[in-house]
Write a protein that holds these residues in place. Structure first.
Motif, PDB file in Angstrom:
ATOM      1  N   ILE A 235       0.816  -1.206   0.000  1.00 55.95           N
ATOM      2  CA  ILE A 235       0.000   0.000   0.000  1.00 55.95           C
ATOM      3  C   ILE A 235       0.855   1.263   0.000  1.00 55.95           C
ATOM      4  CG2 ILE A 235      -0.240   0.027   2.522  1.00 55.95           C
ATOM      5  CD1 ILE A 235      -3.183   0.855   2.080  1.00 55.95           C
ATOM      6  N   ASN A 236       2.013   1.238   0.677  1.00 55.61           N
ATOM      7  CA  ASN A 236       2.848   2.436   0.730  1.00 55.61           C
ATOM      8  C   ASN A 236       3.459   2.765  -0.621  1.00 55.61           C
ATOM      9  OD1 ASN A 236       4.377  -0.027   1.338  1.00 55.61           O
ATOM     10  ND2 ASN A 236       6.150   1.301   1.590  1.00 55.61           N
TER      11      ASN A 236
ATOM     12  N   ASP B  67       0.799   4.077  -2.947  1.00 54.15           N
ATOM     13  CA  ASP B  67       0.572   5.496  -2.666  1.00 54.15           C
ATOM     14  C   ASP B  67       1.621   6.369  -3.359  1.00 54.15           C
ATOM     15  OD1 ASP B  67      -1.758   5.527  -1.179  1.00 54.15           O
ATOM     16  OD2 ASP B  67      -0.744   5.413   0.764  1.00 54.15           O
TER      17      ASP B  67
ATOM     18  N   ALA C  57       0.734   9.175  -6.107  1.00 56.27           N
ATOM     19  CA  ALA C  57       1.106  10.583  -5.916  1.00 56.27           C
ATOM     20  C   ALA C  57       1.700  11.182  -7.182  1.00 56.27           C
ATOM     21  CB  ALA C  57       2.103  10.708  -4.760  1.00 56.27           C
TER      22      ALA C  57
ATOM     23  N   THR D 284      -7.641  -0.203   4.049  1.00 58.91           N
ATOM     24  CA  THR D 284      -7.463   0.893   3.107  1.00 58.91           C
ATOM     25  C   THR D 284      -8.414   2.025   3.485  1.00 58.91           C
ATOM     26  OG1 THR D 284      -9.105   0.010   1.565  1.00 58.91           O
ATOM     27  CG2 THR D 284      -6.810  -0.667   1.236  1.00 58.91           C
TER      28      THR D 284
ATOM     29  N   GLU E  89      -9.962   7.221   0.253  1.00 58.36           N
ATOM     30  CA  GLU E  89      -9.095   7.953  -0.672  1.00 58.36           C
ATOM     31  C   GLU E  89      -8.217   6.987  -1.460  1.00 58.36           C
ATOM     32  OE1 GLU E  89     -10.546  10.486   2.485  1.00 58.36           O
ATOM     33  OE2 GLU E  89      -9.403   8.619   2.570  1.00 58.36           O
ATOM     34  N   PHE E  90      -7.665   5.987  -0.782  1.00 55.88           N
ATOM     35  CA  PHE E  90      -6.827   5.005  -1.477  1.00 55.88           C
ATOM     36  C   PHE E  90      -7.656   4.252  -2.509  1.00 55.88           C
ATOM     37  CE2 PHE E  90      -5.162   0.767  -2.150  1.00 55.88           C
ATOM     38  CZ  PHE E  90      -3.819   0.989  -2.368  1.00 55.88           C
TER      39      PHE E  90
ATOM     40  N   ARG F  53      -8.282   6.386  -5.556  1.00 55.97           N
ATOM     41  CA  ARG F  53      -7.090   6.558  -6.393  1.00 55.97           C
ATOM     42  C   ARG F  53      -6.760   5.268  -7.145  1.00 55.97           C
ATOM     43  NH1 ARG F  53      -5.231   9.436  -1.755  1.00 55.97           N
ATOM     44  NH2 ARG F  53      -4.041   7.621  -1.083  1.00 55.97           N
ATOM     45  N   ARG F  54      -6.975   4.139  -6.491  1.00 55.00           N
ATOM     46  CA  ARG F  54      -6.689   2.863  -7.141  1.00 55.00           C
ATOM     47  C   ARG F  54      -7.655   2.586  -8.282  1.00 55.00           C
ATOM     48  NH1 ARG F  54      -7.580  -3.029  -4.298  1.00 55.00           N
ATOM     49  NH2 ARG F  54      -7.730  -4.198  -6.248  1.00 55.00           N
TER      50      ARG F  54
ATOM     51  N   GLU G 269       0.772   2.094   6.206  1.00 57.93           N
ATOM     52  CA  GLU G 269       1.329   2.950   5.163  1.00 57.93           C
ATOM     53  C   GLU G 269       1.868   4.265   5.713  1.00 57.93           C
ATOM     54  OE1 GLU G 269      -3.181   3.809   4.946  1.00 57.93           O
ATOM     55  OE2 GLU G 269      -1.818   2.175   5.540  1.00 57.93           O
TER      56      GLU G 269
ATOM     57  N   GLY H  58       6.480   6.180   2.206  1.00 57.10           N
ATOM     58  CA  GLY H  58       5.373   6.563   1.336  1.00 57.10           C
ATOM     59  C   GLY H  58       4.900   7.965   1.669  1.00 57.10           C
TER      60      GLY H  58
ATOM     61  N   ALA I 299       2.314   9.126   2.990  1.00 56.24           N
ATOM     62  CA  ALA I 299       1.622   9.324   4.268  1.00 56.24           C
ATOM     63  C   ALA I 299       2.579   9.609   5.419  1.00 56.24           C
ATOM     64  CB  ALA I 299       0.763   8.096   4.594  1.00 56.24           C
TER      65      ALA I 299
END
Length: 315
Positions: free
Chosen positions: A45-46, A49, A53, A72, A75-76, A79-80, A291, A296, A298
């Motif tokens: 996940i990191n 991200d 970004a 998750t 927002e994740f 984006r995915r 994350e 990453g 975050a």
């Protein structure tokens, strides 16, 4: 053939500023890209991200290692979008080859294991290049510097270079650097707060050592990692060693499943030696997600959360 055509099409559409070929360092191995990758798989996940970004979703044909472990955010998930998960935990070679990627962005114990089925060498034999997360290089190369926030900054800049998005990557790093400096300025002068990060484990705690970015994050927030002398990034130590350091503050990792961070705190309260430490007795802690504690985007907001919680008391 599909992978080759996609790569050529993306290269043809690239702006003149995207100068290829480019060569980057991946754990001491130089990797050359004749064009920006068009079919990337990202583990964890990191690192996903980090790719998000930079707006690389259109270059991603899969992610791995998300749903098997982590919570998750909305927002994740947004984006995915519809990028498929090829494996809930570590991918097999079959998982990867079926997606026809030209790049795998992962790390040692972040999707790959030394001597395992999926390594840069085995992937190269399939025509797949690998970018290795720098924090994880310590598992193969003991001659590494202690952790700093450059682990995030440099990997982001490297990813930007590989995809012809150097300006975007630099803008991200400049913004993060500015925010990090503001956090550091907010930290009162004086002796650093002793911090223990509890990831998991009952017989022995699994935690962050000298080469984990978490150690640099704790320092930026005005703390000192009581396990920061461990000669690894992530590893196990003894409860007796942690208790002897008498941590004043806890970072509790909130995984998916089980009792999460609340379960970790309950375990520490019942533990014969940890229950006697200042952090546990005073219930001084902050809860963070995976994350937020691995390299990453975050990381920066997480440092702010740690600093605020250290200054303000219990989370």
């Amino acid at each position: 053939m599909k992978r080759l055509l996609t790569t050529l099409l993306l290269a043809a559409l690239a702006s003149p500023a995207m100068a290829f070929p480019v060569t980057v360092d991946s754990c001491g191995t130089l990797v050359t890209f004749e064009a920006a990758p068009g079919r990337m798989v990202v583990h964890d996940i990191n690192m996903a991200d980090m790719a998000f970004a930079l707006g690389l979703q259109d270059r991603m044909v899969g992610v791995t290692g998300i749903s098997g472990w982590y919570k998750t955010s909305a927002e994740f998930d947004e984006r995915r979008g519809d990028i498929p998960e090829l494996a809930p935990k570590y991918p097999t070679m079959e998982n990867l080859v079926a997606a026809e990627p030209d790049l795998f962005f992962a790390g040692w114990y972040y999707g790959m294991r030394p001597g395992g089925e999926v390594t840069p060498e085995t992937l190269e034999a399939q025509g797949i290049k690998t970018l290795v997360l720098t924090e994880s290089c310590i598992h193969l190369d003991q001659d590494r510097p202690a952790a700093s926030m450059d682990l995030l900054f440099d990997d982001t800049l490297r990813l930007g270079k590989v995809f012809g998005k150097e300006a975007e990557a630099k803008a991200l790093v400049d913004d993060w650097t500015s925010k990090l400096e503001a956090i550091r300025q907010s930290v009162p002068e004086g002796e650093a707060t002793r911090v223990f990060l509890y990831d998991s484990g009952e017989d022995q705690p699994f935690t962050a050592g000298k080469y984990a970015i978490t150690t640099a994050m704790i320092e930026a927030a005005g703390g000192t990692n009581v396990t920061g002398d461990m000669e690894t990034s992530w590893g196990r130590t003894s409860w007796e060693a942690v208790a002897a350091a008498n941590p004043e503050f806890l970072i509790l990792l909130d995984y998916q499943g089980g009792d999460g961070a609340e379960g970790l705190l309950a375990f520490l309260k019942a533990h014969p030696v940890m229950s006697q430490t200042d952090a546990v007795k005073n219930e001084r802690y902050v809860t963070l997600r995976y994350e937020e504690l691995t390299p990453g985007p975050a990381n920066i907001d997480a440092i702010g959360k740690i600093a605020k919680a250290i200054q303000g008391g219990a989370s």
